[in-house]
Design a protein around this motif. Structure first.
Motif, PDB file in Angstrom:
ATOM      1  N   GLN A   1      -4.769  -6.747  -2.093  1.00  0.00           N
ATOM      2  CA  GLN A   1      -5.153  -8.148  -2.285  1.00  0.00           C
ATOM      3  C   GLN A   1      -5.204  -8.506  -3.770  1.00  0.00           C
ATOM      4  OE1 GLN A   1      -8.929  -8.469  -0.266  1.00  0.00           O
ATOM      5  NE2 GLN A   1      -8.033  -8.202   1.768  1.00  0.00           N
ATOM      6  N   VAL A   2      -4.706  -9.690  -4.079  1.00  0.00           N
ATOM      7  CA  VAL A   2      -4.770 -10.251  -5.435  1.00  0.00           C
ATOM      8  C   VAL A   2      -5.318 -11.663  -5.319  1.00  0.00           C
ATOM      9  CG1 VAL A   2      -3.463 -10.991  -7.456  1.00  0.00           C
ATOM     10  CG2 VAL A   2      -2.866  -8.851  -6.308  1.00  0.00           C
ATOM     11  N   ASP A   3      -6.445 -11.896  -5.959  1.00  0.00           N
ATOM     12  CA  ASP A   3      -7.097 -13.221  -5.923  1.00  0.00           C
ATOM     13  C   ASP A   3      -7.298 -13.705  -4.486  1.00  0.00           C
ATOM     14  OD1 ASP A   3      -7.046 -13.222  -8.701  1.00  0.00           O
ATOM     15  OD2 ASP A   3      -5.116 -14.254  -8.786  1.00  0.00           O
ATOM     16  N   GLY A   4      -7.693 -12.769  -3.615  1.00  0.00           N
ATOM     17  CA  GLY A   4      -7.999 -13.114  -2.228  1.00  0.00           C
ATOM     18  C   GLY A   4      -6.803 -13.193  -1.313  1.00  0.00           C
ATOM     19  N   ALA A   5      -5.595 -13.064  -1.837  1.00  0.00           N
ATOM     20  CA  ALA A   5      -4.379 -13.134  -1.020  1.00  0.00           C
ATOM     21  C   ALA A   5      -3.896 -11.716  -0.698  1.00  0.00           C
ATOM     22  CB  ALA A   5      -3.293 -13.904  -1.756  1.00  0.00           C
ATOM     23  N   GLN A   6      -3.518 -11.483   0.552  1.00  0.00           N
ATOM     24  CA  GLN A   6      -3.011 -10.170   0.976  1.00  0.00           C
ATOM     25  C   GLN A   6      -1.510 -10.139   0.694  1.00  0.00           C
ATOM     26  OE1 GLN A   6      -5.309  -7.881   2.632  1.00  0.00           O
ATOM     27  NE2 GLN A   6      -3.769  -6.389   2.033  1.00  0.00           N
ATOM     28  N   VAL A   7      -1.163  -9.694  -0.508  1.00  0.00           N
ATOM     29  CA  VAL A   7       0.241  -9.714  -0.931  1.00  0.00           C
ATOM     30  C   VAL A   7       0.894  -8.339  -0.857  1.00  0.00           C
ATOM     31  CG1 VAL A   7      -0.013 -11.751  -2.379  1.00  0.00           C
ATOM     32  CG2 VAL A   7      -0.486  -9.488  -3.349  1.00  0.00           C
ATOM     33  N   GLY A   8       0.122  -7.340  -0.463  1.00  0.00           N
ATOM     34  CA  GLY A   8       0.660  -6.001  -0.298  1.00  0.00           C
ATOM     35  C   GLY A   8       0.081  -5.355   0.949  1.00  0.00           C
ATOM     36  N   VAL A   9       0.921  -4.639   1.688  1.00  0.00           N
ATOM     37  CA  VAL A   9       0.485  -3.927   2.890  1.00  0.00           C
ATOM     38  C   VAL A   9       0.639  -2.435   2.625  1.00  0.00           C
ATOM     39  CG1 VAL A   9       0.889  -3.561   5.344  1.00  0.00           C
ATOM     40  CG2 VAL A   9       1.219  -5.843   4.356  1.00  0.00           C
ATOM     41  N   PRO A  10      -0.468  -1.678   2.621  1.00  0.00           N
ATOM     42  CA  PRO A  10      -0.373  -0.251   2.301  1.00  0.00           C
ATOM     43  C   PRO A  10       0.560   0.500   3.249  1.00  0.00           C
ATOM     44  CG  PRO A  10      -2.653  -0.979   2.202  1.00  0.00           C
ATOM     45  CD  PRO A  10      -1.864  -2.115   2.803  1.00  0.00           C
ATOM     46  N   VAL A  11       1.348   1.381   2.674  1.00  0.00           N
ATOM     47  CA  VAL A  11       2.272   2.222   3.436  1.00  0.00           C
ATOM     48  C   VAL A  11       1.618   3.551   3.770  1.00  0.00           C
ATOM     49  CG1 VAL A  11       4.489   3.422   3.364  1.00  0.00           C
ATOM     50  CG2 VAL A  11       4.271   1.143   2.361  1.00  0.00           C
ATOM     51  N   GLY A  12       1.001   4.148   2.771  1.00  0.00           N
ATOM     52  CA  GLY A  12       0.366   5.450   2.944  1.00  0.00           C
ATOM     53  C   GLY A  12      -0.710   5.630   1.897  1.00  0.00           C
ATOM     54  N   THR A  13      -1.373   6.749   1.950  1.00  0.00           N
ATOM     55  CA  THR A  13      -2.382   7.077   0.946  1.00  0.00           C
ATOM     56  C   THR A  13      -1.953   8.336   0.210  1.00  0.00           C
ATOM     57  OG1 THR A  13      -3.695   8.437   2.487  1.00  0.00           O
ATOM     58  CG2 THR A  13      -4.228   6.095   2.331  1.00  0.00           C
ATOM     59  N   ASN A  14      -2.378   8.446  -1.031  1.00  0.00           N
ATOM     60  CA  ASN A  14      -2.154   9.684  -1.758  1.00  0.00           C
ATOM     61  C   ASN A  14      -3.267   9.894  -2.768  1.00  0.00           C
ATOM     62  OD1 ASN A  14      -1.417   7.839  -3.742  1.00  0.00           O
ATOM     63  ND2 ASN A  14       0.676   8.564  -3.951  1.00  0.00           N
ATOM     64  N   ALA A  15      -3.323  11.097  -3.265  1.00  0.00           N
ATOM     65  CA  ALA A  15      -4.310  11.468  -4.277  1.00  0.00           C
ATOM     66  C   ALA A  15      -3.638  12.411  -5.253  1.00  0.00           C
ATOM     67  CB  ALA A  15      -5.521  12.140  -3.636  1.00  0.00           C
ATOM     68  N   PHE A  16      -4.186  12.502  -6.445  1.00  0.00           N
ATOM     69  CA  PHE A  16      -3.614  13.398  -7.440  1.00  0.00           C
ATOM     70  C   PHE A  16      -3.937  14.847  -7.095  1.00  0.00           C
ATOM     71  CE2 PHE A  16      -1.464  13.257 -11.534  1.00  0.00           C
ATOM     72  CZ  PHE A  16      -0.927  11.981 -11.493  1.00  0.00           C
ATOM     73  N   ALA A  17      -3.019  15.738  -7.479  1.00  0.00           N
ATOM     74  CA  ALA A  17      -3.199  17.161  -7.215  1.00  0.00           C
ATOM     75  C   ALA A  17      -2.556  17.966  -8.332  1.00  0.00           C
ATOM     76  CB  ALA A  17      -2.578  17.543  -5.873  1.00  0.00           C
ATOM     77  N   LEU A  18      -3.040  19.182  -8.487  1.00  0.00           N
ATOM     78  CA  LEU A  18      -2.404  20.167  -9.347  1.00  0.00           C
ATOM     79  C   LEU A  18      -1.538  21.044  -8.444  1.00  0.00           C
ATOM     80  CD1 LEU A  18      -1.971  21.788 -11.973  1.00  0.00           C
ATOM     81  CD2 LEU A  18      -4.094  23.027 -11.457  1.00  0.00           C
ATOM     82  N   PHE A  19      -0.214  20.910  -8.594  1.00  0.00           N
ATOM     83  CA  PHE A  19       0.725  21.703  -7.810  1.00  0.00           C
ATOM     84  C   PHE A  19       0.989  23.026  -8.522  1.00  0.00           C
ATOM     85  CE2 PHE A  19       1.590  17.392  -6.514  1.00  0.00           C
ATOM     86  CZ  PHE A  19       1.921  17.484  -5.166  1.00  0.00           C
ATOM     87  N   THR A  20       1.120  24.079  -7.739  1.00  0.00           N
ATOM     88  CA  THR A  20       1.463  25.391  -8.274  1.00  0.00           C
ATOM     89  C   THR A  20       2.591  25.990  -7.450  1.00  0.00           C
ATOM     90  OG1 THR A  20      -0.826  25.765  -8.987  1.00  0.00           O
ATOM     91  CG2 THR A  20       0.596  27.695  -8.836  1.00  0.00           C
ATOM     92  N   ASP A  21       3.568  26.570  -8.115  1.00  0.00           N
ATOM     93  CA  ASP A  21       4.663  27.278  -7.450  1.00  0.00           C
ATOM     94  C   ASP A  21       4.424  28.772  -7.620  1.00  0.00           C
ATOM     95  OD1 ASP A  21       6.992  28.484  -6.641  1.00  0.00           O
ATOM     96  OD2 ASP A  21       8.327  27.275  -7.879  1.00  0.00           O
ATOM     97  N   ALA A  22       3.970  29.420  -6.541  1.00  0.00           N
ATOM     98  CA  ALA A  22       3.596  30.834  -6.619  1.00  0.00           C
ATOM     99  C   ALA A  22       4.782  31.720  -6.976  1.00  0.00           C
ATOM    100  CB  ALA A  22       2.985  31.286  -5.290  1.00  0.00           C
ATOM    101  N   ALA A  23       5.984  31.330  -6.569  1.00  0.00           N
ATOM    102  CA  ALA A  23       7.166  32.131  -6.892  1.00  0.00           C
ATOM    103  C   ALA A  23       7.417  32.128  -8.402  1.00  0.00           C
ATOM    104  CB  ALA A  23       8.382  31.590  -6.147  1.00  0.00           C
ATOM    105  N   ALA A  24       7.268  30.953  -9.024  1.00  0.00           N
ATOM    106  CA  ALA A  24       7.443  30.867 -10.476  1.00  0.00           C
ATOM    107  C   ALA A  24       6.313  31.588 -11.199  1.00  0.00           C
ATOM    108  CB  ALA A  24       7.512  29.412 -10.917  1.00  0.00           C
TER     109      ALA A  24
END
Length: 430
Positions: free
Chosen positions: A135-158
């Motif tokens: 919502q921007v200024d009370g108007a629903q101008v975006g519809v969420p597609v999904g949720t995400n959060a930040f993460a620390l990725f690790t590649d065990a092989a590397a």
């Protein structure tokens, strides 16, 4: 039909074929057929998923065709800005939270809350705390597609190839010590490329925002001004000066050589900090990796500054000549179980329960879901759409940080330059 636009200019030409500017309006007037233009940023993997979802939609909705175009993320926004200036945005477009206020506050996006009856988009399967992020200024101008959060990725092989154990739930100092140790080990991959612990993550504006959250600093005020100081920027960029100047990070030249792959995609770093939905791309680009997720570094493990945000949203151009059909397409993409199955968690964990509950998650999808469940007790409230001009702040943060890595600016000079530009950008967008 899918058109791959490889440059911003090509994207403009492709989108200019119709869509929001009236594509298919003649057919609709005479024969009842409607042609919609939809655009998104991404890669071939995302395009294939859209092909699957959209061709199924067309089959179930005779008379509706969807012409999709896509480019990479940096090229996407100049194209949309040019279209917005000419009131010719596509019918449906993928939207990033960083740019929602910029387009929504200018009346360029349709307020979908004004649609009613059969034309309305069903938001009942979404969290009440998530819906306001569109919502921007009370108007629903975006519809969420999904949720995400930040993460620390690790590649065990590397990690194994370097011989340096990766830390679990590290503080910032512990993480930086690890990055330094990997560089000092001098290990290489099978092609003889040097392996590093990380690139210079301090150029990613969203990581800086998480660090501010960890300090209890609100990034922006309610008046749309900066909530942090120039000294905060200097402290952040200066915290890795030894790594930057001593060869602890992979070089900016190598980063540019690998583009459009990230250095983690290419298997040349053992870790990377990013949004959790990037896991699907990491696995696709580096199938030999052994990827895991954990909260980003924090000096207080109980407060990593994490939050869920919409991974992306759908918006409808206010100029569309087919608002009902565009809304029906968005409703399908965010609620239909078949569409959810096509995307999995590649766009984040699906925002609508109608899709989440119908999915049998496994592999990458299950891994992302498990991560978000594990951090739920640590999460702060979902943020509102960022200030107008956020996208510019984000892009310049990365660009000026790159100058730090090339050694053309000192930390203090870089902080002064970015902070001054940021203040001017926000003032220009008031």
């Amino acid at each position: 039909m899918r058109i791959v636009a490889v440059t911003a200019t090509a994207a403009l030409l492709a989108a200019g074929c119709g869509g929001g500017s009236g594509s298919g309006s003649g057919d609709g007037a005479e024969g009842g057929d409607v042609s919609l233009v939809m655009t998104f940023w991404g890669n071939d993997d995302r395009a294939q998923r859209y092909d699957q979802a959209l061709r199924a939609y067309e089959e179930a909705n005779p008379g509706v065709t969807v012409q999709e175009t896509f480019v990479d993320y940096p090229s996407y926004w100049p194209a949309r800005a040019t279209e917005a200036a000419g009131r010719s945005l596509p019918d449906v477009m993928l939207m990033d939270l960083s740019y929602l206020r910029e387009f929504g506050a200018n009346g360029q996006l349709l307020d979908v809350s004004t649609l009613s009856g059969d034309e309305a988009i069903d938001l009942s399967g979404m969290s009440d705390s998530l819906i306001p992020s569109g919502q921007v200024d009370g108007a629903q101008v975006g519809v969420p597609v999904g949720t995400n959060a930040f993460a620390l990725f690790t590649d065990a092989a590397a990690v194994e190839a370097t011989g340096v154990p990766a830390p679990e739930r590290p503080t910032w100092d512990e993480y930086n010590d690890y990055v330094a140790a990997v560089a000092a080990a001098g290990a290489t991959d099978a092609e003889g490329q040097a392996l590093f612990g990380s690139g210079d993550y301090t150029g990613i504006f969203w990581i800086f925002i998480h660090w501010l959250n960890q300090q209890g600093i609100e990034p922006f005020t309610e008046d749309g001004e900066l909530g942090f100081t120039q000294d905060d920027v200097a402290e952040w960029w200066g915290s890795v000066e030894d790594l930057r100047g001593g060869g602890g990070f992979i070089s900016p030249e190598r980063v540019n050589q690998l583009t459009p792959l990230s250095i983690f995609d290419a298997g040349e770093t053992t870790t990377e900090q990013s949004w959790d939905n990037f896991l699907a791309g990491y696995v696709a680009n580096n199938p030999d990796g052994e990827h895991s997720l954990q909260p980003i570094p924090s000096d207080d493990p109980a407060d990593p500054g994490l939050f869920l945000k919409p991974s992306m949203l759908y918006s409808i151009g206010a100029n569309t000549e087919h608002p009902a059909e565009a809304a029906a397409l968005v409703d399908y993409l965010v609620n239909d179980p078949a569409a959810g199955e096509a995307f999995g968690t590649s766009q984040g964990l699906r925002a609508s329960s109608y899709q989440r509950d119908a999915m049998e998650l496994e592999g990458v999808d299950a891994q992302v879901a498990e991560y978000e469940e594990s951090i739920e007790p640590l999460l702060q409230d979902s943020p509102p759409p960022p200030v107008r001009g956020f996208g510019t702040l984000e892009a310049r943060f990365l660009e000026i940080n790159e100058n730090l890595n090339y050694g053309t600016l000192s930390v203090d000079e870089a902080a002064e330059q970015w902070y001054g530009e940021a203040q001017q950008t926000l003032a220009d967008n008031q």
